[in-house]
Design an enzyme around this catalytic site. Structure first.
Site, PDB file in Angstrom:
ATOM      1  N   GLY A  36       0.835  -1.196   0.000  1.00  0.00           N
ATOM      2  CA  GLY A  36       0.000   0.000   0.000  1.00  0.00           C
ATOM      3  C   GLY A  36       0.868   1.243   0.000  1.00  0.00           C
ATOM      4  O   GLY A  36       0.533   2.253   0.624  1.00  0.00           O
ATOM      5  N   ALA A  37       1.981   1.187  -0.753  1.00  0.00           N
ATOM      6  CA  ALA A  37       3.018   2.221  -0.672  1.00  0.00           C
ATOM      7  C   ALA A  37       2.770   3.432  -1.553  1.00  0.00           C
ATOM      8  O   ALA A  37       3.524   4.407  -1.477  1.00  0.00           O
ATOM      9  CB  ALA A  37       4.379   1.608  -1.024  1.00  0.00           C
ATOM     10  N   ASN A  38       1.756   3.400  -2.381  1.00  0.00           N
ATOM     11  CA  ASN A  38       1.572   4.480  -3.345  1.00  0.00           C
ATOM     12  C   ASN A  38       0.903   5.720  -2.771  1.00  0.00           C
ATOM     13  O   ASN A  38       1.021   6.800  -3.344  1.00  0.00           O
ATOM     14  CB  ASN A  38       0.751   3.987  -4.543  1.00  0.00           C
ATOM     15  CG  ASN A  38       0.753   4.970  -5.689  1.00  0.00           C
ATOM     16  OD1 ASN A  38       1.815   5.328  -6.196  1.00  0.00           O
ATOM     17  ND2 ASN A  38      -0.424   5.421  -6.101  1.00  0.00           N
ATOM     18  N   GLY A  40      -1.214   7.625   1.030  1.00  0.00           N
ATOM     19  CA  GLY A  40      -1.581   7.562   2.441  1.00  0.00           C
ATOM     20  C   GLY A  40      -0.451   7.208   3.383  1.00  0.00           C
ATOM     21  O   GLY A  40       0.692   7.649   3.232  1.00  0.00           O
ATOM     22  N   ILE A  41      -0.778   6.388   4.377  1.00  0.00           N
ATOM     23  CA  ILE A  41       0.188   5.997   5.394  1.00  0.00           C
ATOM     24  C   ILE A  41       1.381   5.270   4.775  1.00  0.00           C
ATOM     25  O   ILE A  41       2.531   5.481   5.171  1.00  0.00           O
ATOM     26  CB  ILE A  41      -0.483   5.091   6.446  1.00  0.00           C
ATOM     27  CG1 ILE A  41      -1.590   5.850   7.177  1.00  0.00           C
ATOM     28  CG2 ILE A  41       0.538   4.580   7.462  1.00  0.00           C
ATOM     29  CD1 ILE A  41      -2.402   4.977   8.114  1.00  0.00           C
ATOM     30  N   GLY A  42       1.108   4.409   3.810  1.00  0.00           N
ATOM     31  CA  GLY A  42       2.180   3.652   3.176  1.00  0.00           C
ATOM     32  C   GLY A  42       3.209   4.545   2.516  1.00  0.00           C
ATOM     33  O   GLY A  42       4.419   4.348   2.678  1.00  0.00           O
ATOM     34  N   SER A 163      -6.239  -1.656  13.512  1.00  0.00           N
ATOM     35  CA  SER A 163      -7.117  -0.523  13.807  1.00  0.00           C
ATOM     36  C   SER A 163      -7.890  -0.790  15.088  1.00  0.00           C
ATOM     37  O   SER A 163      -8.127  -1.946  15.458  1.00  0.00           O
ATOM     38  CB  SER A 163      -8.103  -0.307  12.653  1.00  0.00           C
ATOM     39  OG  SER A 163      -9.102   0.618  13.006  1.00  0.00           O
ATOM     40  N   TYR A 192     -14.739  -5.173   7.962  1.00  0.00           N
ATOM     41  CA  TYR A 192     -13.516  -4.397   8.168  1.00  0.00           C
ATOM     42  C   TYR A 192     -12.935  -4.674   9.559  1.00  0.00           C
ATOM     43  O   TYR A 192     -11.727  -4.901   9.712  1.00  0.00           O
ATOM     44  CB  TYR A 192     -13.806  -2.904   8.011  1.00  0.00           C
ATOM     45  CG  TYR A 192     -12.575  -2.038   8.140  1.00  0.00           C
ATOM     46  CD1 TYR A 192     -11.630  -1.998   7.118  1.00  0.00           C
ATOM     47  CD2 TYR A 192     -12.349  -1.265   9.284  1.00  0.00           C
ATOM     48  CE1 TYR A 192     -10.489  -1.216   7.236  1.00  0.00           C
ATOM     49  CE2 TYR A 192     -11.215  -0.480   9.409  1.00  0.00           C
ATOM     50  CZ  TYR A 192     -10.294  -0.454   8.374  1.00  0.00           C
ATOM     51  OH  TYR A 192      -9.158   0.316   8.498  1.00  0.00           O
TER      52      TYR A 192
END
Length: 318
Positions: A36-38, A40-42, A163, A192
């Site tokens: 998820g590096a593209n 937000g947090i990543g 979370s 979720y």
């Protein structure tokens, strides 16, 4: 009354602001994989690790070329690489892991961060619920496949982005892979929460199974962060009250992606946490976990079922 509400919200706002820890660790010579590096947090996590000299393998389903070049330019670190990873496909996870095993001689940090809040479809091509597969099952498989490389590091670290929503779940063997034709709001919410609880439980069992190998495993709660994940949830839910709730929560409690990434970075680099394993971190300190995470028999049942869902071979199991 309105004045009182505003005062309460302001107090909550200042109380919840993060106190950023100081973890001035150099990562030259270390290699990290961040899913998820593209965005937000990543993305912010990659940016921080790269600024410390770490070699980064950015993993995402999106085109990361621009993000990669931006990070290289900003940090002056040329050792940033982008590789395609679609966590909604078990084959893609295996192909990605195969590439990493061929190109790397060790892996120091694995950050299982990618995630979605909800999905329009009820099943992936693998027969799994998209939210469960992207948030949990895909990472469960990926971690198993990369364990060998992590063991070759003097101090490998694995982190699962979880979370506090994990506390609101209805996780069971029956709901581990939700199968609902017309899911309502509560069903989607539970999926979720189930995925995030599953990540905590998986991190705990990985920690126990890897004890003595030098590899530590923890889960992290980054708090409520203003990322595309919540934007997409907002777009799917048509209920105006829920949309207002999301908007107000983000305004009052929301942290920007950089702030949200600090907990992950701290758990990944802090020397004080070198031997910490099996913990659930929130705001840089261990928190209590949801009650189900303390039920050893239940955790084992979820783990065993997960091995079957992702198709682990006997040789791949820990």
């Amino acid at each position: 009354m309105f004045f009182i509400i505003c005062v309460v919200l302001l107090l909550c706002y200042f109380y919840m602001r993060p106190t950023v820890p100081r973890s001035p660790s150099c990562l030259v010579g270390k290699t990290a994989v961040v899913t998820g590096a593209n965005s937000g947090i990543g993305y912010q996590t990659v940016l921080n690790l790269a600024s410390r000299g770490c070699k980064i393998i950015m993993a995402d389903v999106a085109d990361m070329e621009k993000s990669k070049l931006d990070i290289i330019e900003f940090t002056n670190n040329p050792n940033i690489f982008a590789k395609h990873l679609d966590l909604s496909s078990l084959k893609s996870v295996r192909d990605f892991a195969s590439e990493i095993l061929k190109s790397e001689d060790k892996l120091d940090i694995l950050i299982n961060n990618a995630g979605i809040g909800t999905a329009k479809n009820n099943r992936t091509a693998d027969g799994l619920h998209p939210v469960m597969q992207i948030n949990y099952f895909g990472h469960f498989l990926l971690t198993h496949l990369l364990i060998g490389l992590l063991k070759k590091s003097p101090s490998g670290r694995i982190l699962f982005t979880s979370s506090l929503v994990a506390f609101t779940n209805n996780l069971s063997l029956k709901t581990l892979n939700f199968d609902l034709e017309k899911p309502n709001y509560f069903d989607r919410h539970f999926v979720y929460g189930n995925s995030k609880l599953s990540m905590i439980m998986a991190a705990d069992i990985f920690a126990k199974k890897l004890k003595g190998t030098g590899v530590t495993v923890n889960s992290v709660h980054p708090w409520l962060v203003k990322t595309p994940l919540f934007t997409k949830i907002h777009a799917i839910y048509k209920n105006v009250f829920f949309q207002m709730y999301i908007w107000l929560s983000q305004c009052v409690f929301g942290r920007d992606p950089w702030e949200g990434s600090q907990g992950l970075v701290h758990a990944a680099v802090s020397r004080k946490l070198k031997n910490a394993t099996g913990k659930f971190f929130g705001d840089y300190a261990p928190w209590r976990k949801p009650l189900k995470a303390y039920n050893k028999q239940f955790c084992k049942e979820i783990w065993d079922a997960s091995e079957i869902y992702v198709g682990l071979t006997p040789e791949e199991r820990l």
